[in-house]
Design a protein around this motif. Structure first.
Motif, PDB file in Angstrom:
ATOM      1  N   GLY A  18      13.430 -13.791  -0.094  1.00 51.18           N
ATOM      2  CA  GLY A  18      14.218 -13.228  -1.187  1.00 51.18           C
ATOM      3  C   GLY A  18      13.485 -12.320  -2.137  1.00 51.18           C
ATOM      4  O   GLY A  18      13.891 -12.188  -3.281  1.00 51.18           O
ATOM      5  N   ALA A  19      12.357 -11.705  -1.762  1.00 51.43           N
ATOM      6  CA  ALA A  19      11.626 -10.872  -2.702  1.00 51.43           C
ATOM      7  C   ALA A  19      12.379  -9.598  -3.037  1.00 51.43           C
ATOM      8  O   ALA A  19      12.226  -9.046  -4.116  1.00 51.43           O
ATOM      9  CB  ALA A  19      10.252 -10.525  -2.132  1.00 51.43           C
ATOM     10  N   ALA A  20      13.165  -9.085  -2.131  1.00 48.89           N
ATOM     11  CA  ALA A  20      13.871  -7.831  -2.364  1.00 48.89           C
ATOM     12  C   ALA A  20      15.367  -8.092  -2.497  1.00 48.89           C
ATOM     13  O   ALA A  20      15.952  -8.758  -1.660  1.00 48.89           O
ATOM     14  CB  ALA A  20      13.619  -6.850  -1.229  1.00 48.89           C
ATOM     15  N   VAL A  72       8.831  -0.253  -8.152  1.00 54.83           N
ATOM     16  CA  VAL A  72       7.983   0.299  -7.098  1.00 54.83           C
ATOM     17  C   VAL A  72       7.763  -0.737  -6.002  1.00 54.83           C
ATOM     18  O   VAL A  72       7.894  -0.443  -4.802  1.00 54.83           O
ATOM     19  CB  VAL A  72       6.630   0.773  -7.667  1.00 54.83           C
ATOM     20  CG1 VAL A  72       5.710   1.250  -6.543  1.00 54.83           C
ATOM     21  CG2 VAL A  72       6.838   1.901  -8.685  1.00 54.83           C
ATOM     22  N   SER A  73       7.435  -1.978  -6.400  1.00 53.95           N
ATOM     23  CA  SER A  73       7.180  -3.030  -5.415  1.00 53.95           C
ATOM     24  C   SER A  73       8.410  -3.301  -4.552  1.00 53.95           C
ATOM     25  O   SER A  73       8.305  -3.423  -3.317  1.00 53.95           O
ATOM     26  CB  SER A  73       6.757  -4.324  -6.132  1.00 53.95           C
ATOM     27  OG  SER A  73       5.508  -4.162  -6.776  1.00 53.95           O
ATOM     28  N   GLU A 127      -4.563   7.062  -6.093  1.00 50.52           N
ATOM     29  CA  GLU A 127      -5.032   6.162  -7.141  1.00 50.52           C
ATOM     30  C   GLU A 127      -3.877   5.382  -7.777  1.00 50.52           C
ATOM     31  O   GLU A 127      -4.050   4.249  -8.241  1.00 50.52           O
ATOM     32  CB  GLU A 127      -5.793   6.938  -8.229  1.00 50.52           C
ATOM     33  CG  GLU A 127      -4.942   7.851  -9.133  1.00 50.52           C
ATOM     34  CD  GLU A 127      -4.410   9.097  -8.441  1.00 50.52           C
ATOM     35  OE1 GLU A 127      -3.579   9.775  -9.052  1.00 50.52           O
ATOM     36  OE2 GLU A 127      -4.848   9.406  -7.316  1.00 50.52           O
ATOM     37  N   THR A 128      -2.662   5.980  -7.779  1.00 52.20           N
ATOM     38  CA  THR A 128      -1.500   5.284  -8.316  1.00 52.20           C
ATOM     39  C   THR A 128      -0.980   4.254  -7.318  1.00 52.20           C
ATOM     40  O   THR A 128      -0.501   3.180  -7.694  1.00 52.20           O
ATOM     41  CB  THR A 128      -0.378   6.289  -8.641  1.00 52.20           C
ATOM     42  OG1 THR A 128      -0.915   7.348  -9.439  1.00 52.20           O
ATOM     43  CG2 THR A 128       0.739   5.627  -9.420  1.00 52.20           C
ATOM     44  N   MET A 129      -1.068   4.573  -6.041  1.00 51.52           N
ATOM     45  CA  MET A 129      -0.607   3.656  -4.998  1.00 51.52           C
ATOM     46  C   MET A 129      -1.568   2.490  -4.777  1.00 51.52           C
ATOM     47  O   MET A 129      -1.162   1.430  -4.297  1.00 51.52           O
ATOM     48  CB  MET A 129      -0.431   4.408  -3.680  1.00 51.52           C
ATOM     49  CG  MET A 129       0.891   5.130  -3.556  1.00 51.52           C
ATOM     50  SD  MET A 129       2.265   3.976  -3.361  1.00 51.52           S
ATOM     51  CE  MET A 129       2.023   3.448  -1.650  1.00 51.52           C
ATOM     52  N   LEU A 130      -2.844   2.675  -5.124  1.00 49.51           N
ATOM     53  CA  LEU A 130      -3.867   1.670  -4.829  1.00 49.51           C
ATOM     54  C   LEU A 130      -3.473   0.257  -5.263  1.00 49.51           C
ATOM     55  O   LEU A 130      -3.572  -0.681  -4.467  1.00 49.51           O
ATOM     56  CB  LEU A 130      -5.197   2.078  -5.463  1.00 49.51           C
ATOM     57  CG  LEU A 130      -6.372   1.117  -5.248  1.00 49.51           C
ATOM     58  CD1 LEU A 130      -6.696   1.005  -3.764  1.00 49.51           C
ATOM     59  CD2 LEU A 130      -7.596   1.594  -6.026  1.00 49.51           C
ATOM     60  N   PRO A 131      -3.009   0.045  -6.509  1.00 54.09           N
ATOM     61  CA  PRO A 131      -2.659  -1.326  -6.908  1.00 54.09           C
ATOM     62  C   PRO A 131      -1.551  -1.934  -6.056  1.00 54.09           C
ATOM     63  O   PRO A 131      -1.543  -3.144  -5.818  1.00 54.09           O
ATOM     64  CB  PRO A 131      -2.204  -1.170  -8.370  1.00 54.09           C
ATOM     65  CG  PRO A 131      -2.822   0.103  -8.829  1.00 54.09           C
ATOM     66  CD  PRO A 131      -2.844   0.991  -7.626  1.00 54.09           C
ATOM     67  N   PHE A 132      -0.611  -1.092  -5.596  1.00 53.98           N
ATOM     68  CA  PHE A 132       0.524  -1.611  -4.837  1.00 53.98           C
ATOM     69  C   PHE A 132       0.149  -1.954  -3.398  1.00 53.98           C
ATOM     70  O   PHE A 132       0.930  -2.563  -2.668  1.00 53.98           O
ATOM     71  CB  PHE A 132       1.679  -0.614  -4.873  1.00 53.98           C
ATOM     72  CG  PHE A 132       2.221  -0.405  -6.255  1.00 53.98           C
ATOM     73  CD1 PHE A 132       3.038  -1.355  -6.841  1.00 53.98           C
ATOM     74  CD2 PHE A 132       1.880   0.720  -6.987  1.00 53.98           C
ATOM     75  CE1 PHE A 132       3.520  -1.188  -8.125  1.00 53.98           C
ATOM     76  CE2 PHE A 132       2.353   0.900  -8.276  1.00 53.98           C
ATOM     77  CZ  PHE A 132       3.182  -0.055  -8.847  1.00 53.98           C
ATOM     78  N   LEU A 133      -1.070  -1.564  -2.989  1.00 50.47           N
ATOM     79  CA  LEU A 133      -1.573  -1.943  -1.668  1.00 50.47           C
ATOM     80  C   LEU A 133      -2.711  -2.955  -1.773  1.00 50.47           C
ATOM     81  O   LEU A 133      -3.226  -3.399  -0.754  1.00 50.47           O
ATOM     82  CB  LEU A 133      -2.048  -0.706  -0.905  1.00 50.47           C
ATOM     83  CG  LEU A 133      -0.950   0.252  -0.454  1.00 50.47           C
ATOM     84  CD1 LEU A 133      -1.566   1.513   0.134  1.00 50.47           C
ATOM     85  CD2 LEU A 133      -0.027  -0.400   0.560  1.00 50.47           C
TER      86      LEU A 133
END
Length: 210
Positions: A18-20, A72-73, A127-133
């Motif tokens: 159920g995360a999404a 975003v997630s 650099e913006t995508m880095l945290p989400f990966l």
């Protein structure tokens, strides 16, 4: 008969949880977020931008999805679910677990590189995508790991091999894939599917025996 988990009943094991959100209004918001992020990137996008594009209030976005990081997630997780289905279809007819692993690894790298949202953001805003990966990737990481572990477990069952927990192997494979996506500079020719398959057969396939 024991109850089956949501993930086990999902067409894509590990990605059914159920995360999404999946109701119509949440999907409308995520559609708007996808278009917004593809058009303007993450840095230049706000929750207000997504709300306007979705034709809902800012409060509705927060109630349905959450803040910008949550948007975003959720958007990325939905994209992962979609291309995992495509990868599943691409490897389903292959005869062995090793063949499916090799082709699946090549397909994942190719799909992500060519993906209009994920690949585009990795090229334009790494650099913006880095945290989400990495540090913010918990739900997606667990989902993909669970999906792959489920596939490996099912393959062992079908081949009559002894049961064992494939989660550590699945995790290693996910982490290796993410590292190549984050830093494509390598002695391996990752833009060449033939070279990617050769790498997977030589370096990843032996993990199946672990």
């Amino acid at each position: 008969m024991t109850a089956r988990s949501t993930d086990e009943m999902s067409p894509v094991p590990g990605l059914g949880g159920g995360a999404a959100p999946s109701d119509a209004l949440s999907e409308q918001i995520l559609d708007a977020a996808r278009e917004q992020f593809m058009t303007f990137g993450l840095r230049r996008s706000t929750v207000d931008d997504v709300a306007r594009r979705a034709r809902v209030s800012r409060v509705t976005v927060y109630r349905r999805i959450g803040n910008k990081d949550s948007l975003v997630s959720a958007c990325l997780l939905r994209e992962y679910r979609r291309f995992v289905v495509e990868v599943d279809e691409a490897v389903a007819a292959l005869p062995t677990t090793e063949d499916r692993l090799v082709e699946g690894f090549a397909a994942v790298l190719r799909h992500i590189r060519e993906h209009p949202l994920i690949g585009g953001l990795l090229r334009l805003e790494p650099e913006t995508m880095l945290p989400f990966l990495t540090v913010e990737s918990g739900p997606a990481f667990l989902a993909i790991r669970g999906y792959l572990a489920g596939r490996l477990r099912e393959a062992r069952r079908l081949e009559g091999r002894p049961e064992s927990d494939p989660t550590p192997v699945a995790e290693l494979m996910v982490r290796i894939t993410v590292s190549f996506l984050l830093n494509p500079v390598s002695c391996f020719e990752l833009d060449d599917d033939t070279q990617v398959r050769e790498f997977a057969r030589r370096c990843l396939a032996p993990l199946l025996a672990a």
